[in-house]
Design a protein around this motif. Structure first.
Motif, PDB file in Angstrom:
ATOM      1  N   GLN A  25       0.377  10.481   4.887  1.00 44.94           N
ATOM      2  CA  GLN A  25       0.409   9.025   4.727  1.00 44.94           C
ATOM      3  C   GLN A  25       0.698   8.362   6.070  1.00 44.94           C
ATOM      4  O   GLN A  25       0.888   9.023   7.086  1.00 44.94           O
ATOM      5  CB  GLN A  25       1.471   8.634   3.693  1.00 44.94           C
ATOM      6  CG  GLN A  25       2.880   9.097   4.039  1.00 44.94           C
ATOM      7  CD  GLN A  25       3.859   8.877   2.898  1.00 44.94           C
ATOM      8  OE1 GLN A  25       4.002   7.761   2.411  1.00 44.94           O
ATOM      9  NE2 GLN A  25       4.528   9.941   2.467  1.00 44.94           N
ATOM     10  N   ASP A  84       0.816  -1.218   0.000  1.00 44.71           N
ATOM     11  CA  ASP A  84       0.000   0.000   0.000  1.00 44.71           C
ATOM     12  C   ASP A  84       0.850   1.269   0.000  1.00 44.71           C
ATOM     13  O   ASP A  84       0.395   2.322  -0.440  1.00 44.71           O
ATOM     14  CB  ASP A  84      -0.924   0.019   1.224  1.00 44.71           C
ATOM     15  CG  ASP A  84      -2.123  -0.909   1.050  1.00 44.71           C
ATOM     16  OD1 ASP A  84      -2.233  -1.541  -0.006  1.00 44.71           O
ATOM     17  OD2 ASP A  84      -2.941  -0.984   1.981  1.00 44.71           O
ATOM     18  N   THR A  85       2.079   1.174   0.496  1.00 39.69           N
ATOM     19  CA  THR A  85       2.930   2.369   0.601  1.00 39.69           C
ATOM     20  C   THR A  85       3.603   2.723  -0.721  1.00 39.69           C
ATOM     21  O   THR A  85       4.185   3.802  -0.854  1.00 39.69           O
ATOM     22  CB  THR A  85       4.015   2.172   1.680  1.00 39.69           C
ATOM     23  OG1 THR A  85       4.919   1.154   1.272  1.00 39.69           O
ATOM     24  CG2 THR A  85       3.382   1.791   3.014  1.00 39.69           C
ATOM     25  N   VAL A  86       3.537   1.818  -1.700  1.00 37.38           N
ATOM     26  CA  VAL A  86       4.180   2.077  -2.992  1.00 37.38           C
ATOM     27  C   VAL A  86       3.180   2.009  -4.148  1.00 37.38           C
ATOM     28  O   VAL A  86       3.560   2.056  -5.313  1.00 37.38           O
ATOM     29  CB  VAL A  86       5.336   1.090  -3.252  1.00 37.38           C
ATOM     30  CG1 VAL A  86       6.464   1.311  -2.250  1.00 37.38           C
ATOM     31  CG2 VAL A  86       4.848  -0.355  -3.195  1.00 37.38           C
ATOM     32  N   SER A  87       1.892   1.894  -3.824  1.00 39.66           N
ATOM     33  CA  SER A  87       0.867   1.833  -4.867  1.00 39.66           C
ATOM     34  C   SER A  87       0.609   3.238  -5.420  1.00 39.66           C
ATOM     35  O   SER A  87       1.053   4.241  -4.857  1.00 39.66           O
ATOM     36  CB  SER A  87      -0.428   1.251  -4.292  1.00 39.66           C
ATOM     37  OG  SER A  87      -0.908   2.051  -3.220  1.00 39.66           O
ATOM     38  N   THR A  88      -0.103   3.309  -6.548  1.00 42.02           N
ATOM     39  CA  THR A  88      -0.499   4.586  -7.130  1.00 42.02           C
ATOM     40  C   THR A  88      -2.006   4.583  -7.336  1.00 42.02           C
ATOM     41  O   THR A  88      -2.507   3.818  -8.156  1.00 42.02           O
ATOM     42  CB  THR A  88       0.188   4.819  -8.487  1.00 42.02           C
ATOM     43  OG1 THR A  88       1.621   4.745  -8.302  1.00 42.02           O
ATOM     44  CG2 THR A  88      -0.161   6.173  -9.046  1.00 42.02           C
ATOM     45  N   LYS A 104      -1.153   6.041  -3.338  1.00 41.92           N
ATOM     46  CA  LYS A 104      -0.826   5.340  -2.102  1.00 41.92           C
ATOM     47  C   LYS A 104      -2.102   5.071  -1.323  1.00 41.92           C
ATOM     48  O   LYS A 104      -3.041   5.862  -1.326  1.00 41.92           O
ATOM     49  CB  LYS A 104       0.119   6.185  -1.237  1.00 41.92           C
ATOM     50  CG  LYS A 104       1.531   6.258  -1.762  1.00 41.92           C
ATOM     51  CD  LYS A 104       2.454   6.909  -0.741  1.00 41.92           C
ATOM     52  CE  LYS A 104       3.897   6.908  -1.258  1.00 41.92           C
ATOM     53  NZ  LYS A 104       4.853   7.394  -0.243  1.00 41.92           N
TER      54      LYS A 104
END
Length: 448
Positions: A234, A209-213, A215
């Motif tokens: 975040q 989840d911290t590197v999704s687009t 976030k």
């Protein structure tokens, strides 16, 4: 003789000065005592109209409230979630399970009139009235987008729909393969007409989840018309309640924190890295915190620690064993959490009472709906928590119960789970409950 004559005067001055100081101290003490409103202490029978006296109200139910308050069932709405009071006093209630937002209208001494305000939405959740120049809008979140409708006083159905934000992740997003644990969206708008959208985590705890687009486990900001998306903050696993401190642009959120946390300390207990129920019961705390532009609040790498000298206030972080055991993420660089709430309480709605007609003794504070635990050895939550606001330090003071009783401690029976709160134009606190399907009305009995 002169010296002898002055002594009584000095003595009198001393007595008067001491008396004055005592009176001042008494005044300060009395003000301090009186300024703290009483907590829930009076077990009160819930008033239920005969037309609404079906389960769980087919038997007498009681809620504990502060002195001089009464509580009643105002409406029955299956799986009622978030609410907003219209400028004319009508109540909008989201019903994600049916894709509807309902409108609840007063009807004198009779049951309120309930009808469909808008239908055909994808799990609608949060509702916000907001005025831009001379136009009043109703913003309504869906799992995949944010809508706004132009509102005119007395409207019974939604009109002039505009879709202002699209492409939000939900269970239909390809990479999530139909699985998204927290896909319902919550929103808020500030005095500069900026729109804030909480994109919660899809998981209990995960790095993806911290590197999704975009976030996930984050809050994004947009213009009121949906343009200029940008990451605002975040590290917030599941920010359900979003609310601005009245007369400011200070955003506060209520956050559901992670479950089944592993014991993070290399001590003599031998528990390092294990799931210990007694530790999980109280860690990590749920979060009620001010959110700054650019802030990072730790999830999933850092967990707030309530066991230091500051307790649940301004908590430092522990490294998460699962995702940050080696300290590759610097927890000291994270933004501290303003206020902790008992772990697993599941705070949802967040409502500031300033600038409302709620009784003045409570109107400088905030209420949070604690939906209640599912994975704690002894259940917790199931109540409305109240936090007095300290205008001098600009912090929340000690949590107290405003309404409790949906959990029966002796039997551990749960007959209600509060979600959201809204103050109506008469100063009553309306409370939604998605478990029993109810809107309650908490009223102050002036002159009692």
């Amino acid at each position: 003789m002169v010296a002898f004559a002055l002594n009584p005067i000095r003595m009198l001055r001393g007595i008067l000065t001491a008396s004055l100081l005592s009176l001042m101290s008494l005044e300060v003490f009395t003000t301090a005592v009186l300024s703290k409103p009483p907590a829930a202490s009076v077990e009160t029978k819930l008033k239920v109209p005969s037309t609404m006296a079906y389960a769980p109200f087919n038997t007498s139910r009681y809620l504990k409230v502060p002195p001089n308050f009464s509580v009643s069932v105002y409406a029955r709405i299956n799986k009622a979630r978030f609410m907003a009071v219209a400028p004319n006093g009508d109540l909008l209630v989201s019903q994600p399970s049916t894709g509807k937002v309902l409108i609840v209208r007063p009807n004198g001494n009779k049951d309120p009139i309930i009808s469909d305000f808008v239908t055909g939405l994808r799990k609608p959740h949060d509702i916000v009235f907001h005025k831009i120049e001379n136009t009043t809008y109703i913003y309504i979140s869906e799992t995949h987008q944010i809508n706004r409708f132009i509102y005119k006083s007395g409207d019974l159905i939604a009109k002039n729909r505009q879709i202002v934000v699209t492409g939000l992740p939900d269970s239909s997003t390809r990479e999530l393969k139909g699985s998204y644990g927290h896909e319902l969206k919550n929103i808020a708008l500030d005095a500069n007409h900026k729109l804030y959208v909480s994109i919660a985590s899809r998981c209990n705890a995960c790095k993806e989840d911290t590197v999704s687009t975009p976030k996930r486990g984050a809050i994004y900001q947009y213009n009121g018309n949906g343009t200029n998306q940008r990451l605002f903050a975040q590290g917030l696993r599941n920010a359900e309640g979003l609310a601005f401190l009245p007369s400011t642009n200070d955003l506060w959120v209520a956050v559901n924190n992670r479950d089944n946390i592993a014991y993070p300390f290399k001590d003599n207990s031998g528990n390092y890295g294990k799931i210990i129920p007694s530790y999980v019961d109280n860690h990590p705390p749920e979060e009620l915190t001010r959110v700054r532009d650019g802030g990072n609040y730790g999830w999933p790498f850092c967990n707030p620690n309530p066991d230091t000298s500051t307790g649940v206030n301004n908590m430092p972080f522990d490294r998460d064993y699962e995702f940050n055991a080696n300290g590759s993420v610097n927890c000291n660089a994270m933004d501290r959490i303003s206020k902790g709430i008992q772990a697993h309480s599941a705070p949802l709605g967040l409502t500031f009472l300033q600038n409302t007609k709620f009784p003045s003794l409570y109107s400088s504070g905030v209420v949070a709906g604690l939906h209640g635990s599912w994975n704690r050895q002894k259940k917790t939550g199931y109540k409305i928590a109240y936090f007095p606001w300290n205008s001098t330090t600009k912090t929340l003071e000690e949590e107290m119960d405003l309404v409790n009783g949906w959990l029966v401690p002796a039997t551990q029976e749960v007959w209600g789970r509060p979600v959201d709160m809204a103050v109506d134009l008469q100063g009553n606190l309306l409370i939604s409950d998605d478990y029993s399907g109810t809107i309650y009305k908490l009223s102050y009995n002036y002159g009692s």
